[in-house]
Scaffold this motif. Structure first.
Motif, PDB file in Angstrom:
ATOM      1  N   HIS A   1     -40.569  47.963  61.289  1.00 52.91           N
ATOM      2  CA  HIS A   1     -41.369  47.318  60.243  1.00 52.91           C
ATOM      3  C   HIS A   1     -41.296  45.794  60.286  1.00 52.91           C
ATOM      4  O   HIS A   1     -42.118  45.111  59.699  1.00 52.91           O
ATOM      5  N   GLY A   2     -40.300  45.293  60.992  1.00 54.97           N
ATOM      6  CA  GLY A   2     -40.195  43.842  61.117  1.00 54.97           C
ATOM      7  C   GLY A   2     -40.886  43.309  62.361  1.00 54.97           C
ATOM      8  O   GLY A   2     -40.945  42.101  62.574  1.00 54.97           O
ATOM      9  N   ALA A   3     -41.422  44.217  63.180  1.00 55.10           N
ATOM     10  CA  ALA A   3     -41.981  43.820  64.474  1.00 55.10           C
ATOM     11  C   ALA A   3     -43.099  42.790  64.318  1.00 55.10           C
ATOM     12  O   ALA A   3     -43.165  41.798  65.049  1.00 55.10           O
ATOM     13  N   LYS A   4     -43.970  43.012  63.338  1.00 55.31           N
ATOM     14  CA  LYS A   4     -45.110  42.134  63.126  1.00 55.31           C
ATOM     15  C   LYS A   4     -44.626  40.732  62.742  1.00 55.31           C
ATOM     16  O   LYS A   4     -45.100  39.738  63.289  1.00 55.31           O
ATOM     17  N   VAL A   5     -43.678  40.693  61.807  1.00 57.04           N
ATOM     18  CA  VAL A   5     -43.159  39.406  61.359  1.00 57.04           C
ATOM     19  C   VAL A   5     -42.472  38.681  62.518  1.00 57.04           C
ATOM     20  O   VAL A   5     -42.664  37.481  62.730  1.00 57.04           O
ATOM     21  N   ARG A   6     -41.691  39.432  63.301  1.00 57.38           N
ATOM     22  CA  ARG A   6     -40.992  38.808  64.437  1.00 57.38           C
ATOM     23  C   ARG A   6     -41.994  38.213  65.425  1.00 57.38           C
ATOM     24  O   ARG A   6     -41.830  37.090  65.891  1.00 57.38           O
ATOM     25  N   ALA A   7     -43.053  38.988  65.713  1.00 49.03           N
ATOM     26  CA  ALA A   7     -44.071  38.503  66.652  1.00 49.03           C
ATOM     27  C   ALA A   7     -44.739  37.246  66.094  1.00 49.03           C
ATOM     28  O   ALA A   7     -44.980  36.276  66.824  1.00 49.03           O
TER      29      ALA A   7
END
Lengths: 93, 360
Positions: free
Chosen positions: B345-351
């Motif tokens: 769920h954090g993938a988008k924010v990390r990207a």
């Protein structure tokens, strides 16, 4: 799809068809659209329509969303009565 | 002109935490919020939070807000202006504000922008009919003002807001006729999705609104399936009888004040739109102007709290204040934030944060 029935800017009553017509006339940037049609210049200051205008420009001209320039933002973020500003200036004197 | 040492714009989770961090070391804080209630989105979050113990996981948003307000309430160095909108921000760190019809200016030494986000909308036919709402507005109507938005709702969007507001609509006795999602994946936590599925809500993927139907208000909605390019597929239309269309299609950071003073922003799709470029101390490209919370990229309340605390501490430190063990405390906060952004769920924010980069 009836683009005349799709409201992009609620404040200034600008439809998707209005945007298409302006695109055809050669107005291709948010700044131009804003100057000619007041899109994004109402009480919400493009907080609702801004992303949709950006998206429609990207789609119509087949541009990546990231490359579509957003409009310039200037004070104020909402309508302020001239009377209020005048009173404030008088207080400062 | 009125003078202020630290001005915080926005009293949501980020702004309130920044205020607490500043008050701890004796700084003078002025919080400005355009609402009559402190708390931003927390004022209406009746659901329990996930995440870590430190950020009050398993407590309801509204109760977390109570704790945050108790932590600063009545502090001798704190001043709060509610019902006040910051309408202009200038390079010399002057803020122009409006409270009702009263217009006034404030000269600040340091400013923390924690203005949050606005809701995105969708262009479809008759999207100006009464009964077409953004999901956050529906949540405000129900949970803050006790007003039922309608009787039969189509929810658009399966992010956490769409899923949670669907559940809260049902709690208020409103029928959620269907939830449609344009992509092929549920956007929010599966635990929220499972909960509303168990209660009988039909979640339909690759589907969106074609048009609203009605004369002077929404009487029905026509939905249709989307192809891979997110274009509607003719022949797949279905009409549902609803009186409310609720759009939960994402948030956009409210960077207008930052853009007014020429702080650098960049369009990052993963973070919701234009976001401010920050250095690792949460300072924008305009010295002594900081940003934290959704205005720096759409995340959630827990991350806004941590970012608010870091921004508040960094702003205080730059002005010469010192905390006990400040390096260790900042390091822990930063690590907690990284941990929160781990996982799918954090993938988008990390990207998004990768694309934005850190500019020192």
């Amino acid at each position: 799809m009836d683009a005349k029935q799709i409201i992009i800017c609620r404040c200034s009553d600008v439809t998707l068809q209005d945007l298409y017509d302006l695109f055809e006339e050669g107005y291709t940037t948010f700044e131009e659209l804003k100057r000619i049609k007041r899109v994004g210049m109402g009480p919400c200051q493009a907080n609702t329509c801004g992303k949709m205008v950006q998206w429609e420009i990207a789609k119509y001209f087949n541009q990546p969303l990231e490359d579509v320039e957003f409009h310039n933002m200037r004070p104020f973020t909402m309508g302020v009565k001239l009377k209020s500003i005048k009173e404030s200036a008088e207080d400062e004197e | 002109m009125r003078q202020a040492e630290f001005v915080i714009v926005g009293a949501g989770p980020a702004g309130l935490r920044a205020a607490k961090a500043l008050l701890e070391v004796g700084a003078k804080v002025l919080i400005i919020d355009r609402s009559d209630l402190l708390g931003g989105q927390l004022t209406k979050q009746t659901h329990m939070f996930f995440g870590s113990e430190k950020q009050h996981a398993s407590k309801r948003g509204i109760d977390i807000l109570g704790l945050m307000i108790d932590a600063i309430k009545g502090h001798e160095n704190l001043e709060v202006l509610t019902n006040t909108t910051v309408v202009g921000l200038y390079k010399d760190l002057v803020l122009s504000c409006v409270e009702q019809d009263h217009y006034f200016k404030i000269q600040a030494q340091t400013i923390i922008i924690a203005a949050g986000a606005s809701e995105k909308a969708l262009p479809f036919e008759n999207n100006d009919l009464p009964g077409v709402y953004a999901a956050g507005a529906v949540q405000t109507l129900m949970n803050v003002y006790g007003v039922k938005p309608g009787d039969k709702v189509l929810m658009v969007g399966s992010g956490n807001i769409g899923l949670i507001v669907s559940y809260q609509l049902m709690q208020a006795g409103v029928q959620v006729v269907k939830l449609v999602e344009a992509s092929s994946q549920i956007g929010g936590y599966l635990v929220h999705a499972s909960k509303i599925k168990r209660l009988g809500v039909d979640i339909t993927m690759n589907t969106s609104v074609k048009r609203a139907i009605g004369n002077d208000h929404v009487e029905a909605v026509e939905i249709w399936q989307l192809d891979e390019a997110w274009q509607g597929i003719p022949g797949t239309e279905e009409v549902l009888e609803v009186d409310t269309i609720c759009m939960a299609v994402g948030l956009a950071p409210l960077t207008e004040l930052l853009q007014q003073i020429g702080a650098k922003v960049k369009y990052i799709r993963e973070l919701g739109g234009n976001v401010a470029k920050l250095n690792e101390r949460y300072e924008t490209t305009v010295p002594n102007v900081y940003a934290c919370g959704d205005v720096a990229g759409i995340e959630e309340a827990s991350s806004a709290m941590m970012a608010g605390e870091i921004a508040g501490m960094e702003a205080a430190i730059k002005s010469g204040y010192r905390y006990d063990n400040q390096e260790a405390r900042l390091k822990t906060l930063r690590e907690d934030l990284v941990n929160l952004r781990k996982g799918p769920h954090g993938a988008k924010v990390r990207a998004g944060l990768d694309k934005l980069g850190v500019e020192v």
